[in-house]
Design an enzyme around this catalytic site. Structure first.
Site, PDB file in Angstrom:
ATOM      1  N   SER A  57       0.773  -1.092  -0.033  1.00  0.00           N
ATOM      2  CA  SER A  57       0.017   0.016   0.049  1.00  0.00           C
ATOM      3  C   SER A  57       0.788   1.159  -0.087  1.00  0.00           C
ATOM      4  O   SER A  57       1.579   1.460  -1.020  1.00  0.00           O
ATOM      5  CB  SER A  57      -0.850   0.037   1.274  1.00  0.00           C
ATOM      6  N   HIS A  79      -7.537  -6.116   0.896  1.00  0.00           N
ATOM      7  CA  HIS A  79      -6.554  -5.107   0.940  1.00  0.00           C
ATOM      8  C   HIS A  79      -5.486  -5.380   2.053  1.00  0.00           C
ATOM      9  O   HIS A  79      -5.859  -5.144   2.901  1.00  0.00           O
ATOM     10  CB  HIS A  79      -6.967  -3.538   0.897  1.00  0.00           C
TER      11      HIS A  79
HETATM   12  C1  GTR Z   1      -5.387   4.347   2.046  1.00  0.00           C
HETATM   13  C2  GTR Z   1      -4.857   5.345   1.143  1.00  0.00           C
HETATM   14  C3  GTR Z   1      -3.977   4.460   0.272  1.00  0.00           C
HETATM   15  C4  GTR Z   1      -2.978   3.228   0.636  1.00  0.00           C
HETATM   16  C5  GTR Z   1      -3.584   2.954   1.988  1.00  0.00           C
HETATM   17  C6  GTR Z   1      -2.753   2.157   2.785  1.00  0.00           C
HETATM   18  O1  GTR Z   1      -5.993   5.086   3.066  1.00  0.00           O
HETATM   19  O2  GTR Z   1      -5.739   6.108   0.557  1.00  0.00           O
HETATM   20  O3  GTR Z   1      -3.570   5.343  -0.954  1.00  0.00           O
HETATM   21  O4  GTR Z   1      -1.817   3.893   0.742  1.00  0.00           O
HETATM   22  O5  GTR Z   1      -4.102   3.940   2.694  1.00  0.00           O
HETATM   23  O6  GTR Z   1      -1.492   2.652   2.979  1.00  0.00           O
HETATM   24  O7  GTR Z   1      -3.077   1.064   3.386  1.00  0.00           O
END
Ligand code: GTR
Length: 418
Positions: free
Chosen positions: A257, A399
């Site tokens: 991420s 995710h």
């Molecule tokens: C979210 C962000 C993403 C991603 C994510 C993370 O809130 O919008 O770009 O980086 O966090 O790091 O888990």
């Protein structure tokens, strides 16, 4: 079978992508976002596009044409002219530039255990101390190397989750950093906590490494926090390259991420990484910005004003004006190995846009390896695709960075490293 993608080169040299809104059938050709999930997410966030048929046509900048309109014909021209030009564009407009402030760096092994992981590994905990402007900070690097493989290939994780995820005592075992599994496969595992380098909040760049190195007033292209984490990964390689247990020709940088965005940028900047693995790195990472699918530049700059350089804000709702897109960031990794991963529920991170970035980096990879090819659709769920030095998978589910993902990374490393 419908084609969903046409690619044509115009006389201008711009690579034109025109999407046909007709969807592919799920199993015939590859993965597509679940319509139910698209509906659900769209209901929750009316300001975000999750519909494939609402992705407007866009034109990607051509990685093989210089800003002055010259065609790049071979790897020599790429390395000499276009690669440095693209790297500069990403420094100027996306991640920002590292200041030239001099600093000191030293390494101290504060703990060593040659019988870690049931006697199968050596653990070293190394303090990497950076000094500048009368201040210092410490990056706490943990490194496990298998006792049977010397020197060992190593995965370096930029940890953006809580520090328990990279517990060197192994009292807490997290799939985010599955040391035991890697050691059994002959791989070393290293990790550092991103906040050691720079805290993940907007503090006007007063803390972390910015507090040490940003002595000049900040400029529109001064580095943000993602670039700071990437820099931290390079400082870890400064150490790893000195450690006899580590094969310095086989060091991978891995991140998930926001950590994945930093990993991709670290891999672009530091050619000592022979394998680069951005996991679900989405907007500002692996996903093509011009698709404006899920998270967009405007959204990311608003929620995380410290991640990128100020110039990046020029492209809020103005993606087509960017002189780069993320396929060009991936192209900077060539001829080294690159593995991109996505997850089916992570539509915010645009799995399809991440795959297409990889796909459109291939013209550059082919300057080195002419036989490399990929299909122009996302592979089916949980299927790894590999062509030469690049690979991809989309895992089913949330995710996250899971053991399944790591197993795919190691399968890929088995091929490109061994
Ligand atoms: C979210 C962000 C993403 C991603 C994510 C993370 O809130 O919008 O770009 O980086 O966090 O790091 O888990």
């Amino acid at each position: 079978m419908k084609r969903n993608l046409f690619i044509s080169f115009f006389a201008s040299g711009l690579l034109t992508i025109i999407f046909n809104p007709v969807s592919l059938s799920q199993n015939l050709q590859g993965w597509e976002a679940s319509p139910e999930l698209v509906e659900k997410l769209s209901k929750d966030r009316k300001d975000v596009n999750y519909y494939e048929d609402k992705v407007l046509a866009y034109i990607l900048p051509d990685p093989l044409e210089t800003l002055s309109g010259e065609r790049i014909r071979n790897k020599r021209e790429w390395l000499k002219y276009r690669r440095p030009e693209i790297l500069e564009l990403f420094k100027t407009y996306v991640y920002g530039r590292v200041p030239r402030t001099p600093y000191s760096i030293s390494f101290e092994t504060v703990n060593e255990n040659k019988a870690a992981i049931d006697g199968n590994a050596t653990l070293k905990q190394v303090d990497i101390t950076i000094g500048a402007s009368g201040k210092s900070l410490v990056i706490h690097l943990s490194l496990f190397t298998p006792n049977t493989v010397k020197p060992a290939p190593v995965f370096l994780l930029i940890c953006n989750r809580s520090i328990e995820n990279i517990d060197p005592t192994r009292n807490i075992k997290s799939e985010f950093w599955p040391v035991e599994e890697a050691i059994m496969r002959g791989y070393g595992m290293a990790a550092f906590y991103n906040a050691d380098v720079d805290p993940d909040n907007y503090d006007e760049f007063k803390n972390g490494i910015h507090g040490l190195l940003d002595v000049e007033p900040r400029k529109p292209d001064s580095w943000g926090t993602l670039a700071a984490w990437a820099w931290g990964a390079s400082k870890c390689v400064d150490y790893l390259a000195t450690d006899k247990n580590v094969d310095k020709k086989r060091i991978a940088v891995v991140g998930h991420s926001r950590g994945g965005k930093a990993a991709l940028w670290a891999g672009a900047c530091d050619e000592r990484f022979s394998l680069v693995i951005p996991n679900e790195s989405g907007c500002g990472g692996s996903a093509l910005a011009r698709r404006r699918y899920g998270e967009t530049i405007e959204k990311i700059n608003t929620s995380f004003p410290h991640w990128f350089c100020l110039n990046y804000r020029m492209f809020n709702n103005n993606e087509d004006k960017m002189p780069v897109d993320m396929h060009m960031l991936m192209a900077l990794i060539a001829p080294r190995a690159l593995y991109v991963a996505a997850a089916s529920d992570d539509l915010w991170g645009d799995p399809k846009g991440s795959y297409l970035s990889l796909y459109h980096s291939l013209p550059v990879y082919r300057l080195f390896y002419p036989d490399m090819t990929l299909e122009n659709f996302v592979p089916p769920l949980n299927n790894q695709v590999i062509s030469g030095k690049v690979g991809f998978h989309i895992r089913d589910g949330e995710h996250n960075l899971k053991l399944t993902d790591w197993n795919f990374f190691m399968d890929f490393a088995d091929k490109v490293w061994k």
